[in-house]
Design an enzyme around this catalytic site. Sequence first.
Site, PDB file in Angstrom:
ATOM      1  N   LYS A 287      13.503  46.822  17.955  1.00 61.08           N
ATOM      2  CA  LYS A 287      12.490  47.645  18.628  1.00 61.08           C
ATOM      3  C   LYS A 287      11.738  46.793  19.654  1.00 61.08           C
ATOM      4  O   LYS A 287      11.639  45.575  19.483  1.00 61.08           O
ATOM      5  CB  LYS A 287      11.462  48.145  17.598  1.00 61.08           C
ATOM      6  CG  LYS A 287      11.929  49.270  16.716  1.00 61.08           C
ATOM      7  CD  LYS A 287      10.800  49.679  15.771  1.00 61.08           C
ATOM      8  CE  LYS A 287      11.262  50.763  14.816  1.00 61.08           C
ATOM      9  NZ  LYS A 287      11.523  52.053  15.462  1.00 61.08           N
ATOM     10  N   ARG A 361      17.627  57.351   7.457  1.00 57.48           N
ATOM     11  CA  ARG A 361      18.600  58.348   6.963  1.00 57.48           C
ATOM     12  C   ARG A 361      19.604  57.711   6.009  1.00 57.48           C
ATOM     13  O   ARG A 361      20.137  58.366   5.131  1.00 57.48           O
ATOM     14  CB  ARG A 361      19.275  59.024   8.157  1.00 57.48           C
ATOM     15  CG  ARG A 361      19.970  58.065   9.073  1.00 57.48           C
ATOM     16  CD  ARG A 361      20.166  58.628  10.474  1.00 57.48           C
ATOM     17  NE  ARG A 361      18.914  58.656  11.249  1.00 57.48           N
ATOM     18  CZ  ARG A 361      18.788  59.184  12.460  1.00 57.48           C
ATOM     19  NH1 ARG A 361      19.824  59.746  13.054  1.00 57.48           N
ATOM     20  NH2 ARG A 361      17.633  59.183  13.088  1.00 57.48           N
TER      21      ARG A 361
HETATM   22  N1  BES Z   1      10.774  54.427  11.607  1.00 60.43           N
HETATM   23  C1  BES Z   1      11.359  54.956  12.772  1.00 60.43           C
HETATM   24  C2  BES Z   1      10.751  56.287  13.201  1.00 60.43           C
HETATM   25  C3  BES Z   1       9.316  56.265  13.658  1.00 60.43           C
HETATM   26  C4  BES Z   1       9.029  56.287  15.013  1.00 60.43           C
HETATM   27  C5  BES Z   1       8.276  56.286  12.769  1.00 60.43           C
HETATM   28  C6  BES Z   1       7.718  56.301  15.435  1.00 60.43           C
HETATM   29  C7  BES Z   1       6.962  56.284  13.187  1.00 60.43           C
HETATM   30  C8  BES Z   1       6.684  56.301  14.528  1.00 60.43           C
HETATM   31  C9  BES Z   1      12.850  55.177  12.563  1.00 60.43           C
HETATM   32  O1  BES Z   1      13.467  54.310  11.678  1.00 60.43           O
HETATM   33  C10 BES Z   1      13.509  55.019  13.892  1.00 60.43           C
HETATM   34  O2  BES Z   1      13.422  53.969  14.435  1.00 60.43           O
HETATM   35  N2  BES Z   1      14.101  56.104  14.389  1.00 60.43           N
HETATM   36  C11 BES Z   1      14.724  56.105  15.676  1.00 60.43           C
HETATM   37  C12 BES Z   1      16.148  56.540  15.499  1.00 60.43           C
HETATM   38  C13 BES Z   1      16.974  56.395  16.737  1.00 60.43           C
HETATM   39  C14 BES Z   1      17.293  54.950  16.968  1.00 60.43           C
HETATM   40  C15 BES Z   1      18.235  57.190  16.566  1.00 60.43           C
HETATM   41  C16 BES Z   1      13.981  57.111  16.555  1.00 60.43           C
HETATM   42  O3  BES Z   1      13.709  58.215  16.095  1.00 60.43           O
HETATM   43  O4  BES Z   1      13.665  56.771  17.681  1.00 60.43           O
HETATM   44 ZN    ZN Z   2      14.106  52.473  12.520  1.00 62.65          ZN
END
Ligand code: BES
Ligand code: ZN
Length: 507
Positions: A287, A361
């Site tokens: 990230k 997931r």
């Molecule tokens: N933990 C994150 C989702 C999240 C985003 C929680 C913002 C709280 C605030 C999750 O694991 C994630 O990173 N999801 C990604 C998935 C993508 C890479 C397909 C997302 O939703 O951007």
């Molecule tokens: Zn994530």
Amino acid sequence: MDVRFIEQRVEDIQCDALVIGVSYKKIGQQSKELLLAEKAKEVNSLLSGLLQTMYDDGEFKAELGEMITVYPMGKLAARRIVVIGLGMQEKMNTHSIRRASAIASRHLQQTGAHQIALALHSEEWNIDLNNSVRAEVEGALLGLYTFKKYKQTNTNGNGEGITRINLLANNANETMLGLAVDQGIALAEATNFARDLVNEPPNVLTPSELANRASAMAKQFGLECQILDRSEMQELGMGGLLGVAQGSAEPPKFIILRYRGVPQSENQAIALVGKGITFDTGGISLKPAEGMYQMKGDMAGAAAVIGAMYAIAALKPVINVTALVPTTENMPGGTAYRPGDILRIMNGKTIEIVNTDAEGRLVLADALSYAVKNGLSPIIDVATLTGGIVVALGSVMSGMFCNDEELSNAILAAGQIAGEKFWPMPLDDEYKEAIQSEIADIKQTGGKYASAVTAAKILEHFVGDAQWAHLDIAGTDFIDTKKPYQEHGATGVAVRTLAEFVLRRAE
Ligand code: BES
Ligand code: ZN
Ligand code: ZN
């Protein structure tokens, strides 16, 4: 905290502050009228019509959350009177009472009060009295919550803060509403317990520490607790959880809490499943640095279900409930899983990894498979799953995906009593196309469009024939701004909705 009903004349109540809720109603198109319930009427007349005069002058409009303080200077035994708006009567609900109670209590905590008295509920508001009293108690305890354990100085400078809350009974019958008070206390304490878990820094709250805290809570309340370690996960074939965990130096845990309200019955327990990523760096698909610290909250789903078990264990409904929490960090490193890997989930299905940041997931897939294998239904999972739900609903509502209308209605109804909003999202099969893989059973991500929906469609592969709901709380688990009713940080979202859902199902 000492919370109790008292039946006393309003002028005789000795306390640092007396909080009274007032409402208003519209008459015709133009004018509005102040509405004072029992105790407020008495205060108004003891103060020679002060409240009415302030309303008539436009100084105070009784809007929800609007607050003024007056000093009765000896006309009442209370040192100060806090008048708090409950808003327009037609729009008033239990959440108005909860919100007003939180704002007033929080304000009093920050301004030196120790003993307070609350007069917010009333039969005159036409809201179920039990729910009103419960919300009054919940609001106060939620509003008083702080997370200051890592600060050397208590910035409130208020010693022990508020130590006693008296609830004003309008008549002798109301002192019998003890159950509502107990429920309010349990639900608020459970929410605050979950908030603590989320607010803890990720160097402290590792998967092992999350397991320790769940296990200590279970011991306190007599819940069964079982913690699976890596080798037990391997035996069960939990390839999703193990795959995500392989880049971390911290060992993963699979936490199981069992509440048995019907010990003689083995079947049909409710399953509550929570995403427990104690820190989500994104893994190899790292990230960006900005805001990454907030990913300590990626275990808010886990906190919600553990918190709900706290409330359930305290309130003892006649029903069986099992909580399942897959917990690990998601870290990059030489041993981390990679884009391109294929993982096999506990139910045998394979997933082609596209982006290691879509880890939630994968760990949930194993936990849902475990729930199905153990015959649990309905299954409700709670997860900070996608950025997509934040884009769609912001911090106001959590997304709800559900394969059963009756379950969906029950969750919405529980949310309404709990003061938490969920918005129904689609699970139509057209969304499946995006997660088809050429070389595995499922592709891990469905691209940037409708990403909250495609994530839910992946989870759906693991719920078998169970009734199932998925709550995406990525936008609602954390607040970054100061609010008059709540400490900055974790909200404890979904704890009270889950607990309320279980309590109602047991009736
Ligand atoms: N933990 C994150 C989702 C999240 C985003 C929680 C913002 C709280 C605030 C999750 O694991 C994630 O990173 N999801 C990604 C998935 C993508 C890479 C397909 C997302 O939703 O951007
Ligand atoms: Zn994530
Ligand atoms: Zn995550």
